[in-house]
Design an enzyme around this catalytic site. Structure first.
Site, PDB file in Angstrom:
ATOM      1  CB  SER A 260      10.598   6.540   7.255  1.00 39.96           C
ATOM      2  OG  SER A 260      11.834   5.808   6.728  1.00 39.96           O
TER       3      SER A 260
ATOM      4  CG  HIS B 262      10.438   3.564  10.454  1.00 35.48           C
ATOM      5  ND1 HIS B 262      10.286   2.128  11.394  1.00 35.48           N
ATOM      6  CD2 HIS B 262      11.097   2.879   9.449  1.00 35.48           C
ATOM      7  CE1 HIS B 262      10.703   1.172  10.348  1.00 35.48           C
ATOM      8  NE2 HIS B 262      11.180   1.535   9.174  1.00 35.48           N
TER       9      HIS B 262
ATOM     10  CG  ASP C  92      13.196   1.933   6.997  1.00 42.12           C
ATOM     11  OD1 ASP C  92      12.484   1.368   7.072  1.00 42.12           O
ATOM     12  OD2 ASP C  92      12.817   3.661   6.636  1.00 42.12           O
TER      13      ASP C  92
ATOM     14  CG  MET D 174      16.718  -0.796   2.253  1.00 39.63           C
ATOM     15  SD  MET D 174      15.638   0.504   1.379  1.00 39.63           S
ATOM     16  CE  MET D 174      14.528   0.934   2.127  1.00 39.63           C
TER      17      MET D 174
ATOM     18  CG  HIS E 285      12.465  -2.094   9.051  1.00 33.61           C
ATOM     19  ND1 HIS E 285      11.296  -1.529   8.326  1.00 33.61           N
ATOM     20  CD2 HIS E 285      12.316  -2.695   9.170  1.00 33.61           C
ATOM     21  CE1 HIS E 285      10.773  -2.251   7.199  1.00 33.61           C
ATOM     22  NE2 HIS E 285      11.430  -3.342   7.027  1.00 33.61           N
TER      23      HIS E 285
ATOM     24  CG  MET F 263      14.156  -3.690   4.865  1.00 34.11           C
ATOM     25  SD  MET F 263      13.769  -2.698   4.441  1.00 34.11           S
ATOM     26  CE  MET F 263      13.411  -1.612   5.523  1.00 34.11           C
TER      27      MET F 263
ATOM     28  CG  MET G 221       7.008  -5.167   5.325  1.00 30.55           C
ATOM     29  SD  MET G 221       7.512  -3.320   6.281  1.00 30.55           S
ATOM     30  CE  MET G 221       7.419  -2.405   4.169  1.00 30.55           C
TER      31      MET G 221
ATOM     32  CG  ASP H 131       7.509   1.077   7.187  1.00 31.28           C
ATOM     33  OD1 ASP H 131       7.447   1.955   6.688  1.00 31.28           O
ATOM     34  OD2 ASP H 131       8.637   0.050   7.621  1.00 31.28           O
TER      35      ASP H 131
HETATM   36  C1  DX5 Z   1      10.161   1.145   2.713  1.00 33.72           C
HETATM   37  C2  DX5 Z   1      10.856   1.518   4.527  1.00 33.72           C
HETATM   38  C3  DX5 Z   1       9.184   2.348   5.330  1.00 33.72           C
HETATM   39  C4  DX5 Z   1       9.489   3.896   4.328  1.00 33.72           C
HETATM   40  C5  DX5 Z   1       8.494   4.396   4.462  1.00 33.72           C
HETATM   41  O1  DX5 Z   1      11.245  -0.031   2.880  1.00 33.72           O
HETATM   42  O2  DX5 Z   1      10.467   0.627   5.107  1.00 33.72           O
HETATM   43  O3  DX5 Z   1      10.115   2.529   6.184  1.00 33.72           O
HETATM   44  O4  DX5 Z   1      10.600   4.851   4.649  1.00 33.72           O
HETATM   45  O5  DX5 Z   1       8.252   5.570   3.628  1.00 33.72           O
HETATM   46  P1  DX5 Z   1       6.828   6.369   3.186  1.00 33.72           P
HETATM   47  O6  DX5 Z   1       6.430   6.208   4.041  1.00 33.72           O
HETATM   48  O7  DX5 Z   1       7.219   7.178   1.936  1.00 33.72           O
HETATM   49  O8  DX5 Z   1       5.930   4.523   2.676  1.00 33.72           O
HETATM   50 ZN    ZN Z   2      10.556   0.546   7.389  1.00 31.69          ZN
END
Ligand code: DX5
Ligand code: ZN
Length: 219
Positions: free
Chosen positions: A13, A37, A39, A41, A70, A72, A141, A177
């Site tokens: 990620s 990956h 993220d 947000m 991903h 969110m 998750m 994840d």
């Molecule tokens: C959290 C993200 C993850 C995060 C994982 O909302 O979706 O992808 O980056 O990070 P670690 O491996 O540190 O939990």
């Molecule tokens: Zn993620």
């Protein structure tokens, strides 16, 4: 369409890399890694804001690895085309953010991108049953989405086992994840996870290659 055939994938990620030198950070990721990956947000669905399609498009120029994005975000239907245009290979949205998961899956797949559904720790895995025959992957998750560096929620393992059982006649991949490190990875793999997303564990390690070995050790 880009697609992985490997059984197990470690999926870094980028949330945990130094974005001030993104090119160098990405170049340090070893060639055995096939998928990154991203993220996304929005500050509404989760209490954090990262980046959108504009930055994804720049990341696309920096690597040939597949991009697993991903979302969110609220109203994912409004933005999926933009992320697809930016060049993602895998695109997942949260079950909690839409009334019509099937139509989202269809729109993603129609554009030759792999479609995934994600569920939060508090969402029952049974809600996914009607969609299992359509999705390319499911993302479970194992932390509350929003931040890297949280602790693994063990209840997520039962969801993985359920999805593995259900898969007997179907083909989707199972991704997990949140909170994946050298201790939790083996639990996730043994429960049936195919892809392990890892952020803080991988990038805080002095050697990414050793960190990957640590993740695969328990298997
Ligand atoms: C959290 C993200 C993850 C995060 C994982 O909302 O979706 O992808 O980056 O990070 P670690 O491996 O540190 O939990
Ligand atoms: Zn993620």
């Amino acid at each position: 369409m880009m697609e992985t055939m490997n059984e197990i994938e470690i999926v870094p990620s980028l949330l945990s890399v130094d974005f001030s030198c993104l090119r160098e950070s990405i170049n340090k990721i070893p060639s055995e890694i096939n998928i990154l990956h991203l993220d996304i947000m929005d500050g509404h669905f989760v209490n954090n804001i990262t980046f959108g399609p504009f930055i994804v498009k720049q990341i696309r120029k920096l690597t040939d690895k597949m991009l697993d994005t991903h979302l969110m975000i609220e109203n994912p239907e409004k933005y999926i085309d933009k992320f697809i245009e930016a060049g993602v290979d895998y695109l997942s949205f949260h079950y909690e953010t839409t009334d019509n998961p099937k139509s989202l899956i269809d729109s993603i797949k129609k554009q030759d991108v792999k479609a995934g559904i994600v569920i939060n720790p508090d969402t029952n895995v049974n809600v996914l049953t009607p969609y299992l025959e359509y999705v390319d992957y499911i993302l479970i998750m194992s932390v509350y989405p929003g931040f890297a560096g949280q602790s693994f929620i063990k209840d997520s393992l039962d969801k993985i086992s359920f999805l593995k059982e259900e898969r007997k006649e179907r083909k989707y991949k199972i991704e997990i994840d949140g909170g994946i490190n050298d201790k939790t990875a083996s639990m996730a793999l043994n429960a049936g996870a195919d892809w392990l997303v890892t952020g803080s564990y991988l990038f805080s390690h002095s050697s990414i290659k050793d960190a990957i070995k640590g993740l695969l050790n328990g298997k």
